[in-house]
Design an enzyme around this catalytic site. Structure first.
Site, PDB file in Angstrom:
ATOM      1  N   HIS A 125       0.811  -1.219   0.000  1.00 13.74           N
ATOM      2  CA  HIS A 125       0.000   0.000   0.000  1.00 13.74           C
ATOM      3  C   HIS A 125       0.846   1.271   0.000  1.00 13.74           C
ATOM      4  CE1 HIS A 125       0.403  -0.249   4.514  1.00 13.74           C
ATOM      5  NE2 HIS A 125       0.504   1.053   4.368  1.00 13.74           N
ATOM      6  N   ASP A 155      -0.001  -7.685   1.310  1.00  9.93           N
ATOM      7  CA  ASP A 155       0.383  -6.278   1.455  1.00  9.93           C
ATOM      8  C   ASP A 155       1.895  -6.120   1.560  1.00  9.93           C
ATOM      9  OD1 ASP A 155       0.112  -3.558   1.542  1.00  9.93           O
ATOM     10  OD2 ASP A 155      -0.388  -3.465   3.666  1.00  9.93           O
ATOM     11  N   GLY A 227       3.391   6.506   8.157  1.00 12.09           N
ATOM     12  CA  GLY A 227       4.754   6.704   7.677  1.00 12.09           C
ATOM     13  C   GLY A 227       5.675   5.586   8.115  1.00 12.09           C
ATOM     14  N   ASN A 228       5.284   4.864   9.198  1.00  6.96           N
ATOM     15  CA  ASN A 228       6.052   3.704   9.637  1.00  6.96           C
ATOM     16  C   ASN A 228       5.800   2.487   8.747  1.00  6.96           C
ATOM     17  OD1 ASN A 228       6.025   4.883  12.829  1.00  6.96           O
ATOM     18  ND2 ASN A 228       7.804   3.701  12.188  1.00  6.96           N
ATOM     19  N   SER A 229       4.745   2.531   7.940  1.00  4.45           N
ATOM     20  CA  SER A 229       4.408   1.384   7.096  1.00  4.45           C
ATOM     21  C   SER A 229       5.594   0.980   6.234  1.00  4.45           C
ATOM     22  CB  SER A 229       3.214   1.721   6.198  1.00  4.45           C
ATOM     23  OG  SER A 229       2.040   1.849   6.945  1.00  4.45           O
ATOM     24  N   GLY A 285     -10.221 -24.816  -3.161  1.00  5.05           N
ATOM     25  CA  GLY A 285     -11.528 -24.523  -3.722  1.00  5.05           C
ATOM     26  C   GLY A 285     -12.702 -24.813  -2.815  1.00  5.05           C
TER      27      GLY A 285
END
Length: 386
Positions: A125, A155, A227-229, A285
């Site tokens: 992200h 992510d 901002g730490n992401s 499935g």
């Protein structure tokens, strides 16, 4: 004789009274002074015993931060405006619809250099839908970054930069983390510059948060802010334990509940993206549903832990292996599963074209099935089918 004894007694009483007053008002006057050694001079004070370095710095994590911080970078992203709508010049159009496409988008996140070859781990992200990505090192160097691959379902993203003498972090073993272990979060919160915060591991295996498709988060109270992401979660020795990803917050700031992707997961995703350009995951499935006490009572199920199968894809791996709607999956490849997230993660970790043993509760009987795992197809983040 009696007079002499009386004088002596009075003198002793007065002396004791004086000593008591002095000891109460000026205790330092009567403190024991250190004895001199047999060969030392009595005029020299006794040597002071210095604290050992470990005791003096036992609460400092400066060494860990110094070891890992150079490998944590700032990731600055921007997106150029899309083609301007020809109707945007009309004042009435702008009044009702605005002009969102005329403004460039930008963002600031963090990343971790995990190889001297320039590979950088960060969150998907942070770089998603961005055209220009720049990496800023802690020593001030700046360079453009190339996107090697992304994995929206976990992510995670892998970038690559080309600079000489790059620092890199050492991988730790997130599987040995325990609740209460000390961890440090390093990143670039709010774009103020590299920051180190400390805390402990608050919980492990957090899932069903609705953040990612695949969730197995480390929860920590080390302050993590916007901002730490993509930044590093390290242990007290400076080893990488996770990639900081999200916070629980009602205000936008840290409330002491942060989440990091374990480095075991991040490393697996990174290796897949570098080697194959994609992450290969298992798939059988089925449509799973959490088994609640109410459902177990309604359907008179004999188990209280497991995952209820509400649908099976026709001619899919699970169907071919004999799994039916109404079955409750208790174990997959000898790993107990208690909710849909655990089932999703365990099946995804299986290699395609391998055979997995599923233990299911079918009515009053426990049945063991063999399912040939297929490769998980690419799907939107919202899709939960496993």
């Amino acid at each position: 004789m009696r007079k002499t004894w009386l004088i002596f007694s009075q003198a002793v009483t007065v002396a004791l009274a004086m000593w008591f007053v002095v000891a109460t008002l000026k205790p330092e006057w009567v403190q024991n002074r250190p004895l001199s050694t047999a060969v030392g001079s009595s005029s020299n004070p006794a040597p002071q015993i210095a604290l050992a370095p470990a005791a003096a710095g036992g609460s400092s994590y400066a060494a860990a931060a110094k070891r890992a911080a150079p490998a944590v970078v700032s990731v600055i992203t921007s997106k150029t405006p899309t083609a301007r709508d020809p109707r945007a010049a009309d004042p009435w159009f702008r009044y009702f619809f605005g002009d969102p496409d005329s403004q460039a988008q930008s963002g600031v996140g963090s990343g971790v250099i995990v190889s001297p070859d320039g590979y950088v781990l960060t969150n998907n992200h942070v770089v998603e839908r961005m055209d220009d990505i720049e990496v800023v090192l802690s020593d001030g160097r700046r360079t453009k970054a190339e996107v090697i691959g992304t994995d929206p379902e976990a992510d995670l993203a892998v970038l690559r930069i080309k600079l000489d003498k790059l620092p890199s972090v050492s991988f730790g073993d997130s599987d040995v983390l325990q609740v209460g272990d000390v961890v440090l979060a390093i990143g670039n919160p709010f774009g103020v510059g590299q920051t180190v915060t400390s805390g402990i591991v608050s919980a492990l295996g957090r899932n069903q948060l609705g953040i990612n498709t695949f969730e197995n988060f480390i929860q920590t109270d080390a302050a993590i802010n916007p901002g730490n992401s993509g930044g590093a979660l390290i242990d007290a020795a400076g080893n990488l334990m996770g990639i900081n990803t999200a916070i629980y917050s009602r205000s936008g700031g840290s409330l002491g509940i942060g989440f990091a992707i374990p480095v075991s997961t991040a490393r697996q995703v990174m290796e897949g993206l570098i080697k194959d350009g994609q992450v290969t995951r298992g798939w059988i499935g089925v449509e799973p549903r959490d088994l609640t006490p109410e459902i177990a009572e309604t359907f008179n199920l004999k188990v209280s832990q497991g995952v209820l199968i509400t649908g099976v894809l026709q001619n899919g791996p699970a169907s071919e292996g004999g799994l039916r709607p109404g079955d409750v999956v208790v174990k997959v490849a000898d790993t107990p599963v208690g909710n849909t997230s655990q089932l999703l993660n365990v099946v995804a970790s299986l290699k395609p074209r391998t055979t997995a043993r599923l233990v299911v509760q079918r009515g009053d009987s426990e049945v063991t099935l063999k399912v040939i795992v297929a490769q998980r197809p690419k799907a939107p983040r919202q899709q939960r089918e496993q």
